[in-house]
Design a protein around this motif. Structure first.
Motif, PDB file in Angstrom:
ATOM      1  N   GLU A   4       0.839  -1.024   0.111  1.00 57.59           N
ATOM      2  CA  GLU A   4      -0.157   0.063  -0.030  1.00 57.59           C
ATOM      3  C   GLU A   4       0.959   1.291   0.109  1.00 57.59           C
ATOM      4  O   GLU A   4       2.050   1.090   0.448  1.00 57.59           O
ATOM      5  CB  GLU A   4      -0.757   0.021   1.260  1.00 57.59           C
ATOM      6  CG  GLU A   4      -1.950  -1.116   1.251  1.00 57.59           C
ATOM      7  CD  GLU A   4      -2.791  -1.183   2.509  1.00 57.59           C
ATOM      8  OE1 GLU A   4      -3.123   0.238   2.929  1.00 57.59           O
ATOM      9  OE2 GLU A   4      -3.032  -2.206   3.152  1.00 57.59           O
ATOM     10  N   THR A   5       0.323   2.374  -0.506  1.00 60.90           N
ATOM     11  CA  THR A   5       1.163   3.531  -0.605  1.00 60.90           C
ATOM     12  C   THR A   5       0.193   4.612   0.145  1.00 60.90           C
ATOM     13  O   THR A   5      -1.144   4.539   0.226  1.00 60.90           O
ATOM     14  CB  THR A   5       1.583   4.213  -1.920  1.00 60.90           C
ATOM     15  OG1 THR A   5       0.331   4.323  -2.830  1.00 60.90           O
ATOM     16  CG2 THR A   5       2.297   3.045  -2.580  1.00 60.90           C
ATOM     17  N   VAL A  14       6.587   9.758  -0.409  1.00 63.11           N
ATOM     18  CA  VAL A  14       5.446   8.806  -0.441  1.00 63.11           C
ATOM     19  C   VAL A  14       5.884   7.652   0.646  1.00 63.11           C
ATOM     20  O   VAL A  14       6.977   7.006   0.681  1.00 63.11           O
ATOM     21  CB  VAL A  14       5.224   8.199  -1.584  1.00 63.11           C
ATOM     22  CG1 VAL A  14       4.284   6.909  -1.719  1.00 63.11           C
ATOM     23  CG2 VAL A  14       4.814   9.195  -2.702  1.00 63.11           C
ATOM     24  N   LYS A  15       5.077   7.279   1.510  1.00 60.04           N
ATOM     25  CA  LYS A  15       4.830   6.124   2.343  1.00 60.04           C
ATOM     26  C   LYS A  15       4.799   4.931   1.760  1.00 60.04           C
ATOM     27  O   LYS A  15       3.464   4.794   1.332  1.00 60.04           O
ATOM     28  CB  LYS A  15       4.352   6.587   3.644  1.00 60.04           C
ATOM     29  CG  LYS A  15       4.326   5.577   4.891  1.00 60.04           C
ATOM     30  CD  LYS A  15       3.589   6.242   6.033  1.00 60.04           C
ATOM     31  CE  LYS A  15       3.551   5.149   7.210  1.00 60.04           C
ATOM     32  NZ  LYS A  15       2.570   5.802   8.165  1.00 60.04           N
ATOM     33  N   PHE A  16       5.599   3.935   1.968  1.00 60.98           N
ATOM     34  CA  PHE A  16       5.009   2.517   1.266  1.00 60.98           C
ATOM     35  C   PHE A  16       4.849   1.568   2.440  1.00 60.98           C
ATOM     36  O   PHE A  16       5.745   1.340   3.288  1.00 60.98           O
ATOM     37  CB  PHE A  16       6.066   2.126   0.522  1.00 60.98           C
ATOM     38  CG  PHE A  16       6.271   2.939  -0.877  1.00 60.98           C
ATOM     39  CD1 PHE A  16       5.789   2.454  -2.023  1.00 60.98           C
ATOM     40  CD2 PHE A  16       6.914   4.140  -0.887  1.00 60.98           C
ATOM     41  CE1 PHE A  16       5.852   3.367  -3.387  1.00 60.98           C
ATOM     42  CE2 PHE A  16       7.266   5.118  -1.990  1.00 60.98           C
ATOM     43  CZ  PHE A  16       6.560   4.630  -3.108  1.00 60.98           C
ATOM     44  N   SER A  62       9.736   5.059   3.525  1.00 56.93           N
ATOM     45  CA  SER A  62       9.443   6.379   3.013  1.00 56.93           C
ATOM     46  C   SER A  62      10.476   6.561   1.963  1.00 56.93           C
ATOM     47  O   SER A  62      11.730   6.315   2.048  1.00 56.93           O
ATOM     48  CB  SER A  62       9.355   7.379   4.023  1.00 56.93           C
ATOM     49  OG  SER A  62       8.326   7.263   4.966  1.00 56.93           O
ATOM     50  N   TRP A  71       5.570  11.808  -9.154  1.00 53.95           N
ATOM     51  CA  TRP A  71       5.495  10.363  -8.420  1.00 53.95           C
ATOM     52  C   TRP A  71       4.768   9.586  -9.427  1.00 53.95           C
ATOM     53  O   TRP A  71       5.067   8.144  -9.211  1.00 53.95           O
ATOM     54  CB  TRP A  71       4.804  10.494  -7.226  1.00 53.95           C
ATOM     55  CG  TRP A  71       5.762  10.714  -6.092  1.00 53.95           C
ATOM     56  CD1 TRP A  71       6.118  11.627  -5.461  1.00 53.95           C
ATOM     57  CD2 TRP A  71       6.665   9.434  -5.480  1.00 53.95           C
ATOM     58  NE1 TRP A  71       7.084  11.583  -4.278  1.00 53.95           N
ATOM     59  CE2 TRP A  71       7.394  10.272  -4.496  1.00 53.95           C
ATOM     60  CE3 TRP A  71       6.766   8.345  -5.986  1.00 53.95           C
ATOM     61  CZ2 TRP A  71       8.433   9.544  -3.800  1.00 53.95           C
ATOM     62  CZ3 TRP A  71       7.764   7.644  -5.165  1.00 53.95           C
ATOM     63  CH2 TRP A  71       8.489   8.005  -4.130  1.00 53.95           C
ATOM     64  N   LYS A  75       6.768   5.989  -8.891  1.00 53.26           N
ATOM     65  CA  LYS A  75       6.223   4.844  -7.867  1.00 53.26           C
ATOM     66  C   LYS A  75       6.379   3.472  -8.693  1.00 53.26           C
ATOM     67  O   LYS A  75       6.607   2.602  -7.864  1.00 53.26           O
ATOM     68  CB  LYS A  75       4.698   5.209  -7.895  1.00 53.26           C
ATOM     69  CG  LYS A  75       4.053   4.562  -6.509  1.00 53.26           C
ATOM     70  CD  LYS A  75       2.576   4.797  -6.422  1.00 53.26           C
ATOM     71  CE  LYS A  75       2.512   6.181  -5.803  1.00 53.26           C
ATOM     72  NZ  LYS A  75       1.016   6.305  -5.174  1.00 53.26           N
ATOM     73  N   LEU A  79       7.980   0.607  -6.181  1.00 53.19           N
ATOM     74  CA  LEU A  79       7.111  -0.498  -6.116  1.00 53.19           C
ATOM     75  C   LEU A  79       7.605  -1.879  -6.349  1.00 53.19           C
ATOM     76  O   LEU A  79       7.653  -2.864  -5.637  1.00 53.19           O
ATOM     77  CB  LEU A  79       5.721  -0.404  -6.519  1.00 53.19           C
ATOM     78  CG  LEU A  79       4.625   0.517  -5.729  1.00 53.19           C
ATOM     79  CD1 LEU A  79       3.446   0.656  -6.745  1.00 53.19           C
ATOM     80  CD2 LEU A  79       4.298  -0.027  -4.376  1.00 53.19           C
TER      81      LEU A  79
END
Length: 191
Positions: A4-5, A14-16, A62, A71, A75, A79
């Protein structure tokens, strides 16, 4: 595996959330590719060329993008690296014998006056119980670095480092909280 992001208050970060533990204890902040050499995962993320920061929290990673990087373009690559790393159950850090060392969390720390031990204990408790959990929700961390003559020194990490709202968080949030519960606190400063 589903990662999830979440967006953070810092538009560059961005927090993963990989759905598993990332760090069993503590956190780790990588601000340069040289610092990232201690971790195969952080190195792979920096090797994308558009990453300027990587932060490992308890259950998240992050990632901070370079200025001007979109992003929606970066992203999928992030990922992919995270998916490969966690599904292969690769180690988060290289073995210390590989010539890499983990920096001490005590770096950039001010020596506290032993006479202030009760005040420092109150400050540390508030940071651990009220501030750090809230900051971790935003993909970062805040670390106590010292207390001197009413000033509390804190280090912002992860999404919080370089965030446009970090000064407001320090002054309007953390400083007010600490001043309310610990009257000896007069100011909070970032280091």
């Amino acid at each position: 595996m589903l990662i999830e992001t979440e967006s953070t208050p810092n538009p560059a970060t961005v927090k993963f959330l990989p759905g598993r533990t990332v760090m069993d204890g503590g956190t780790r902040d990588f601000a340069t590719p040289e610092e990232a050499e201690a971790s195969p995962l952080a190195t792979a993320l920096f090797d994308l060329g558009d990453v300027t920061g990587v932060f490992f929290g308890r259950d998240f990673v992050s990632v901070t993008a370079a200025p001007g990087v979109e992003w929606h373009v970066l992203k999928p690559d992030v990922l992919g690296i995270l998916m490969d790393h966690f599904t292969a159950q690769m180690p988060l850090f290289r073995a210390p014998s590989a010539g890499f060392s983990v920096p001490s969390e005590e770096a950039e720390t001010f020596a506290d006056d032993p006479a202030d031990a009760d005040i420092v204990a109150q400050i540390r408790d508030l940071i651990e119980t009220r501030v750090r959990p809230a900051v971790a929700n935003d993909g970062g961390d805040i670390v106590y670095r010292g207390f001197d003559k009413g000033r509390v020194y804190l280090k912002m990490q992860g999404a919080c480092a370089g965030c446009p709202s970090s000064s407001a968080t320090l002054k309007n949030g953390i400083e007010q909280l600490l001043r309310h519960y610990v009257p000896e606190v007069t100011e909070v400063r970032a280091v």
